[in-house]
Design a protein around this motif. Structure first.
Motif, PDB file in Angstrom:
ATOM      1  N   ARG A  80       0.848  -1.185   0.000  1.00 29.04           N
ATOM      2  CA  ARG A  80       0.000   0.000   0.000  1.00 29.04           C
ATOM      3  C   ARG A  80       0.887   1.240   0.000  1.00 29.04           C
ATOM      4  O   ARG A  80       1.772   1.377   0.857  1.00 29.04           O
ATOM      5  N   PRO A  81       0.680   2.165  -0.918  1.00 24.89           N
ATOM      6  CA  PRO A  81       1.477   3.398  -0.887  1.00 24.89           C
ATOM      7  C   PRO A  81       1.167   4.213   0.356  1.00 24.89           C
ATOM      8  O   PRO A  81       0.124   4.037   0.991  1.00 24.89           O
ATOM      9  N   CYS A  82       2.088   5.090   0.709  1.00 20.46           N
ATOM     10  CA  CYS A  82       1.905   5.930   1.892  1.00 20.46           C
ATOM     11  C   CYS A  82       0.961   7.077   1.529  1.00 20.46           C
ATOM     12  O   CYS A  82       1.391   8.111   1.004  1.00 20.46           O
ATOM     13  N   ILE A  83      -0.322   6.879   1.802  1.00 18.40           N
ATOM     14  CA  ILE A  83      -1.354   7.870   1.483  1.00 18.40           C
ATOM     15  C   ILE A  83      -1.604   8.698   2.737  1.00 18.40           C
ATOM     16  O   ILE A  83      -2.117   8.193   3.740  1.00 18.40           O
ATOM     17  N   SER A  84      -1.233   9.951   2.675  1.00 11.72           N
ATOM     18  CA  SER A  84      -1.303  10.795   3.863  1.00 11.72           C
ATOM     19  C   SER A  84      -2.735  10.921   4.385  1.00 11.72           C
ATOM     20  O   SER A  84      -3.690  11.091   3.610  1.00 11.72           O
ATOM     21  N   ASN A  85      -2.869  10.804   5.704  1.00 12.78           N
ATOM     22  CA  ASN A  85      -4.135  10.925   6.440  1.00 12.78           C
ATOM     23  C   ASN A  85      -5.065   9.738   6.232  1.00 12.78           C
ATOM     24  O   ASN A  85      -6.228   9.784   6.610  1.00 12.78           O
ATOM     25  N   SER A  86      -4.569   8.658   5.635  1.00 10.04           N
ATOM     26  CA  SER A  86      -5.338   7.414   5.582  1.00 10.04           C
ATOM     27  C   SER A  86      -4.886   6.519   6.729  1.00 10.04           C
ATOM     28  O   SER A  86      -3.874   6.785   7.390  1.00 10.04           O
ATOM     29  N   ALA A  87      -5.636   5.443   6.979  1.00 13.58           N
ATOM     30  CA  ALA A  87      -5.306   4.541   8.083  1.00 13.58           C
ATOM     31  C   ALA A  87      -5.658   3.106   7.707  1.00 13.58           C
ATOM     32  O   ALA A  87      -6.584   2.862   6.926  1.00 13.58           O
ATOM     33  N   VAL A  88      -4.911   2.179   8.288  1.00 14.18           N
ATOM     34  CA  VAL A  88      -5.219   0.752   8.212  1.00 14.18           C
ATOM     35  C   VAL A  88      -5.424   0.266   9.639  1.00 14.18           C
ATOM     36  O   VAL A  88      -4.538   0.417  10.487  1.00 14.18           O
ATOM     37  N   VAL A  89      -6.605  -0.293   9.891  1.00 16.18           N
ATOM     38  CA  VAL A  89      -6.958  -0.781  11.229  1.00 16.18           C
ATOM     39  C   VAL A  89      -6.974  -2.298  11.168  1.00 16.18           C
ATOM     40  O   VAL A  89      -7.726  -2.886  10.367  1.00 16.18           O
ATOM     41  N   GLY A  90      -6.135  -2.938  11.988  1.00 10.90           N
ATOM     42  CA  GLY A  90      -6.036  -4.384  11.868  1.00 10.90           C
ATOM     43  C   GLY A  90      -5.433  -5.082  13.063  1.00 10.90           C
ATOM     44  O   GLY A  90      -5.177  -4.492  14.116  1.00 10.90           O
ATOM     45  N   ASP A  91      -5.181  -6.357  12.832  1.00 16.54           N
ATOM     46  CA  ASP A  91      -4.688  -7.294  13.846  1.00 16.54           C
ATOM     47  C   ASP A  91      -3.168  -7.367  13.764  1.00 16.54           C
ATOM     48  O   ASP A  91      -2.602  -8.388  13.398  1.00 16.54           O
ATOM     49  N   ASN A  92      -2.501  -6.271  14.110  1.00 12.54           N
ATOM     50  CA  ASN A  92      -1.058  -6.196  13.909  1.00 12.54           C
ATOM     51  C   ASN A  92      -0.250  -7.024  14.886  1.00 12.54           C
ATOM     52  O   ASN A  92       0.958  -7.164  14.712  1.00 12.54           O
ATOM     53  N   ASP A  93      -0.881  -7.581  15.911  1.00 14.69           N
ATOM     54  CA  ASP A  93      -0.180  -8.539  16.767  1.00 14.69           C
ATOM     55  C   ASP A  93       0.098  -9.827  16.004  1.00 14.69           C
ATOM     56  O   ASP A  93       1.078 -10.524  16.285  1.00 14.69           O
ATOM     57  N   HIS A  94      -0.792 -10.168  15.055  1.00 14.76           N
ATOM     58  CA  HIS A  94      -0.648 -11.399  14.268  1.00 14.76           C
ATOM     59  C   HIS A  94      -0.281 -11.132  12.813  1.00 14.76           C
ATOM     60  O   HIS A  94       0.265 -12.023  12.153  1.00 14.76           O
ATOM     61  N   MET A  95      -0.600  -9.965  12.302  1.00 17.64           N
ATOM     62  CA  MET A  95      -0.369  -9.667  10.886  1.00 17.64           C
ATOM     63  C   MET A  95       1.004  -9.010  10.690  1.00 17.64           C
ATOM     64  O   MET A  95       1.250  -7.900  11.148  1.00 17.64           O
ATOM     65  N   PHE A  96       1.894  -9.714  10.013  1.00 19.35           N
ATOM     66  CA  PHE A  96       3.217  -9.150   9.743  1.00 19.35           C
ATOM     67  C   PHE A  96       3.081  -7.936   8.829  1.00 19.35           C
ATOM     68  O   PHE A  96       2.209  -7.877   7.962  1.00 19.35           O
ATOM     69  N   HIS A  97       3.979  -6.967   9.045  1.00 20.23           N
ATOM     70  CA  HIS A  97       3.937  -5.729   8.284  1.00 20.23           C
ATOM     71  C   HIS A  97       5.311  -5.062   8.343  1.00 20.23           C
ATOM     72  O   HIS A  97       6.157  -5.417   9.162  1.00 20.23           O
ATOM     73  N   ARG A  98       5.527  -4.093   7.464  1.00 19.99           N
ATOM     74  CA  ARG A  98       6.795  -3.365   7.439  1.00 19.99           C
ATOM     75  C   ARG A  98       6.620  -2.079   6.656  1.00 19.99           C
ATOM     76  O   ARG A  98       5.654  -1.910   5.896  1.00 19.99           O
ATOM     77  N   ILE A  99       7.583  -1.165   6.786  1.00 22.91           N
ATOM     78  CA  ILE A  99       7.619   0.011   5.934  1.00 22.91           C
ATOM     79  C   ILE A  99       8.660  -0.223   4.837  1.00 22.91           C
ATOM     80  O   ILE A  99       9.659  -0.932   5.038  1.00 22.91           O
TER      81      ILE A  99
END
Length: 325
Positions: A187-206
């Motif tokens: 997902r591109p870095c879209i300013s003032n947008s948000a992703v709400v999720g299960d980040n304890d289980h969902m791997f992610h990175r910048i």
């Protein structure tokens, strides 16, 4: 919930009515310190991210220029943070994502990242358990507890809403909504947008931040800080300025974390302190499981700090992305 099937995230296209408040909060909350202050060595770092597996243990831990500060811990720490802490949009998304009726905001923290190449192969957030959370115990232990799958009974479901305030090059958000062994979403870095999720289980990175070829500042320690000087941001080490950045160069992400309970009865049980873990039970459970899996190790005298114990847990319970974009 599991690492292979985390709850599906929800996208908020526009979180704040006036995103300019973020700059005011950033300046009010200055200075900021490296996120790696939460760990003491490579063994602890390896529990959080496979980035540490590449490093040599006979050398000092590399400190990345990734800075963090808390804006709220149940209560505001910086004036004006209520726009995040008590966000109705985040609360509603959390209820939908977790199918829960009670949402209790816990933390608001900010990450500030200057121009750097991609450094992180993917990580998860720090969970909490009944009786064992980051207020008393190191983050490496909590992440390892969740990865082991041995403490699900005590896990406190937690939702994360991450929003971004950056319009420069790069800085995208990659996440693995179908598990670490399935293709991720970029997902591109879209300013003032948000992703709400299960980040304890969902791997992610910048992804990489800034122009291609941006270099990593070297010479950082756990005491390095990023401070607003009235005109720009200074990266300081023992009072010496290593780098200066214009505000627009920094990738800003704000994370909102909340506990989610199925109903008022579940929340009341948690508040009464029922069915809590203690450290002895955690260690005994780990040791028993390691023995069952053929890893018979000596009980650690100091389980929170002994690296051979931490290394044994990392070897047994490692989870990390295996499929990359």
């Amino acid at each position: 919930m599991s690492f292979d099937s985390p709850r599906k995230p929800i996208i908020i296209d526009q979180l704040l009515e006036d995103p300019s408040v973020v700059r005011e909060l950033l300046i009010a909350g200055s200075p900021y310190w490296t996120v790696q202050r939460y760990v003491k060595n490579l063994s602890e770092m390896q529990a959080l991210s496979d980035a540490a597996r590449r490093a040599r243990k006979d050398r000092p831990m590399f400190i990345a220029p990734w800075f963090r500060g808390d804006w709220a811990r149940e209560q505001p720490l910086v004036d004006g943070v209520e726009v995040f802490l008590h966000s109705e949009a985040l609360r509603q998304a959390a209820m939908r994502c977790f199918d829960g009726q009670v949402v209790i905001p816990q933390l608001v923290y900010v990450n500030l990242t200057p121009p750097i190449p991609k450094l992180d192969p993917g990580h998860t957030d720090v969970p909490a358990f009944r009786g064992v959370d980051r207020s008393q115990y190191p983050v490496w232990l909590l992440v390892t507890m969740l990865k082991s799958g041995l403490f699900e009974r005590w896990y406190v479901p937690s939702v994360t809403g991450v929003s971004w305030y950056y319009e420069g090059e790069g800085g995208g958000f990659t996440y693995w909504p179908d598990g670490p062994d399935q293709p991720p979403v970029q997902r591109p870095c879209i300013s003032n947008s948000a992703v709400v999720g299960d980040n304890d289980h969902m791997f992610h990175r910048i992804e990489a931040v800034g122009p291609e070829g941006s270099k990593v500042p070297h010479g950082l320690t756990l005491d390095s800080e990023l401070r607003w000087n009235g005109n720009n941001w200074e990266l300081l080490e023992q009072g010496q300025v290593l780098e200066r950045y214009a505000h627009e160069e920094l990738r800003i992400s704000v994370s909102w974390k909340a506990q989610v309970f199925a109903d008022e009865a579940s929340y009341a049980s948690y508040r009464r302190g029922e069915d809590q873990l203690c450290l002895d039970t955690v260690v005994d459970t780990f040791l028993a499981d390691l023995r069952e899996k053929g890893r018979d190790i000596e009980p650690p005298a100091d389980p929170l700090r002994e690296r051979p114990f931490i290394d044994a847990l990392n070897a047994q319970y490692r989870r990390a992305p295996t499929v990359f974009p």
